[in-house]
Design an enzyme around this catalytic site. Structure first.
Site, PDB file in Angstrom:
ATOM      1  N   ASP A 126      22.019  25.900  58.093  1.00  0.00           N
ATOM      2  CA  ASP A 126      20.648  25.873  57.580  1.00  0.00           C
ATOM      3  C   ASP A 126      20.367  24.585  56.795  1.00  0.00           C
ATOM      4  O   ASP A 126      21.256  23.716  56.669  1.00  0.00           O
ATOM      5  CB  ASP A 126      20.448  27.131  56.712  1.00  0.00           C
ATOM      6  CG  ASP A 126      19.076  27.746  56.895  1.00  0.00           C
ATOM      7  OD1 ASP A 126      18.132  27.001  57.176  1.00  0.00           O
ATOM      8  OD2 ASP A 126      18.964  28.979  56.748  1.00  0.00           O
ATOM      9  N   ASP A 183      10.539  29.762  60.371  1.00  0.00           N
ATOM     10  CA  ASP A 183      11.052  31.124  60.596  1.00  0.00           C
ATOM     11  C   ASP A 183      10.051  32.015  61.320  1.00  0.00           C
ATOM     12  O   ASP A 183       8.852  31.975  61.062  1.00  0.00           O
ATOM     13  CB  ASP A 183      11.380  31.782  59.253  1.00  0.00           C
ATOM     14  CG  ASP A 183      12.651  31.225  58.650  1.00  0.00           C
ATOM     15  OD1 ASP A 183      13.151  30.193  59.147  1.00  0.00           O
ATOM     16  OD2 ASP A 183      13.141  31.829  57.687  1.00  0.00           O
TER      17      ASP A 183
HETATM   18  C1  GLA Z   1      16.296  30.242  56.562  1.00  0.00           C
HETATM   19  C2  GLA Z   1      16.526  30.331  58.072  1.00  0.00           C
HETATM   20  C3  GLA Z   1      16.512  31.790  58.498  1.00  0.00           C
HETATM   21  C4  GLA Z   1      17.579  32.566  57.750  1.00  0.00           C
HETATM   22  C5  GLA Z   1      17.390  32.405  56.236  1.00  0.00           C
HETATM   23  C6  GLA Z   1      18.555  32.965  55.447  1.00  0.00           C
HETATM   24  O1  GLA Z   1      15.018  30.664  56.222  1.00  0.00           O
HETATM   25  O2  GLA Z   1      15.552  29.591  58.773  1.00  0.00           O
HETATM   26  O3  GLA Z   1      16.714  31.898  59.899  1.00  0.00           O
HETATM   27  O4  GLA Z   1      18.848  32.091  58.136  1.00  0.00           O
HETATM   28  O5  GLA Z   1      17.252  31.043  55.871  1.00  0.00           O
HETATM   29  O6  GLA Z   1      18.395  32.784  54.074  1.00  0.00           O
END
Ligand code: GLA
Length: 374
Positions: A126, A183
């Protein structure tokens, strides 16, 4: 290792968020086998954020949360492997993960070695809490170099959301897939937005490093960590059709221990999976219509086409395409038959064209075959 197919599997984040533990992971591993998901090709089981203790150990190593994972990650990985699955984990390029747990900045090589020692096969990486002074490409290159030399074949799943012009440097890092957008949430607005953003990145997708449109929300039905609103059955069908059409990794996000019939129908469809996994990985293109209503085309290995007519608007719309737009010109001596991926029906359109009125938020996904024109 070069990956010639987009990853298929399951990730804990969409439904479970921080509510993960080793018993859950074992149940999910069992479910992947017992439901037939593994046999259908979904072979990665990935633990997302929130698995670690808040402090590293005295040697600087990451430590699994003792309450959530009392048996440790090696034993859990062994269990997942014993089911015939591959085991995925999560870390982050910044100083803390997105949910505030220890992250791999300045620990890249140690963490890669730790993951390798546990038997990890997939690392989602990430982009939260990156030090301002550190360039993103450098941080992904560090982890890429660490994974490539850790002694274990670990799929590198980059998750920098397309930020900082990711597309221009991600392939230099050794990543096998890269999140090209933010996301996903379990509602139509999110699906539509991610898909439309993706249309700018079509030229960057291909074997070795696939554009990752984020985990699936199919089957969440408004429940779980990102279950904000839910989708209609037809919206879920459009969602998975578009992800497969664009050859995205398909990482399931619903609770696979309790899938309803529609969810199974959508996830197990062999024609849909064959389109997603087509070994040619040619670039998708749009024909006809406009930004909200058009036909996507992809030439498949062996000469078939994947076609997806989609209506993203809130009203019924007439959508169509001409065979000449696909290169099936009048002089070819060919025409197309269209197999509807979701109904199994085969159509034989006349006059080198096909049109249909699509209800709002729906699509039609076809596998088209070239046949001699009579
Ligand atoms: C980010 C990523 C998500 C998930 C969260 C976890 O937002 O884009 O897919 O992995 O972190 O905290």
């Amino acid at each position: 290792m070069v990956r010639n197919t987009p990853a298929l599997g399951f990730n804990t984040w969409n439904t479970f968020g921080e509510n993960i533990n080793e018993q859950l992971i074992r149940e999910l591993a069992d479910a992947m086998v017992d439901t037939g998901l593994l046999a259908a090709g979904y072979n990665y089981l990935v633990i997302d954020d929130c698995w670690a203790e808040k402090q590293r150990d005295e040697e600087g190593r990451l430590v699994p949360d003792h309450r959530k994972f009392p048996g440790g990650m090696k034993a859990l990985a062994d269990y997942v492997h014993s089911k015939g699955l591959l085991f995925g984990m999560y870390s982050c390029a910044g100083t803390l993960t997105c949910a505030g747990y220890p992250s791999s900045f300045d620990y890249e090589f140690l963490d890669a070695a730790t993951f390798a020692s546990w038997g990890v096969d997939f690392l989602k990486y990430d982009y939260c809490n990156k030090p301002d002074t550190m360039p993103g490409p450098l941080l992904y290159r560090r982890m890429g170099a660490a994974l490539e030399s850790c002694g274990r074949d670990i799929l590198f799943s980059a998750c920098s959301w397309g930020a900082d012009d990711t597309r221009s440097w991600i392939k230099s890092t050794g990543a096998n897939m890269w999140r090209s957008t933010g996301d996903i949430f379990d509602n139509w607005a999110s699906i539509k937005s991610l898909y439309q953003q993706q249309l700018d990145w079509l030229a960057y997708n291909g074997a070795g490093c696939f554009n990752d449109m984020d985990m699936l929300v199919v089957g969440m039905n408004s429940k779980g960590n990102v279950g904000l609103g839910g989708c209609t059955p037809e919206e879920y069908r459009t969602h998975i059709s578009l992800w497969a059409m664009l050859a995205s990794p398909l990482m399931i996000g619903c609770d696979i221990r309790s899938m309803d019939d529609l969810t199974k129908e959508l996830l197990f469809n062999a024609d849909m999976l064959a389109i997603d996994q087509d070994p040619g990985y040619r670039q998708v293109y749009c024909v006809g219509g406009d930004a909200e209503c058009h036909t996507l085309v992809r030439l498949l290995e062996g000469g078939d086409f994947a076609l997806c007519m989609v209506n993203l608007t809130d009203s019924p719309r007439l959508v169509g395409f001409h065979f000449t737009d696909l290169g099936i010109c009048r002089g070819s001596g060919r025409t197309l038959t269209l197999r509807d991926v979701w109904t199994g029906e085969t159509l034989e359109p006349a006059n080198g064209t096909y049109r249909d009125t699509l209800a709002p938020h729906t699509c039609r996904l076809f596998r088209a075959r070239q046949v001699e024109a009579r």
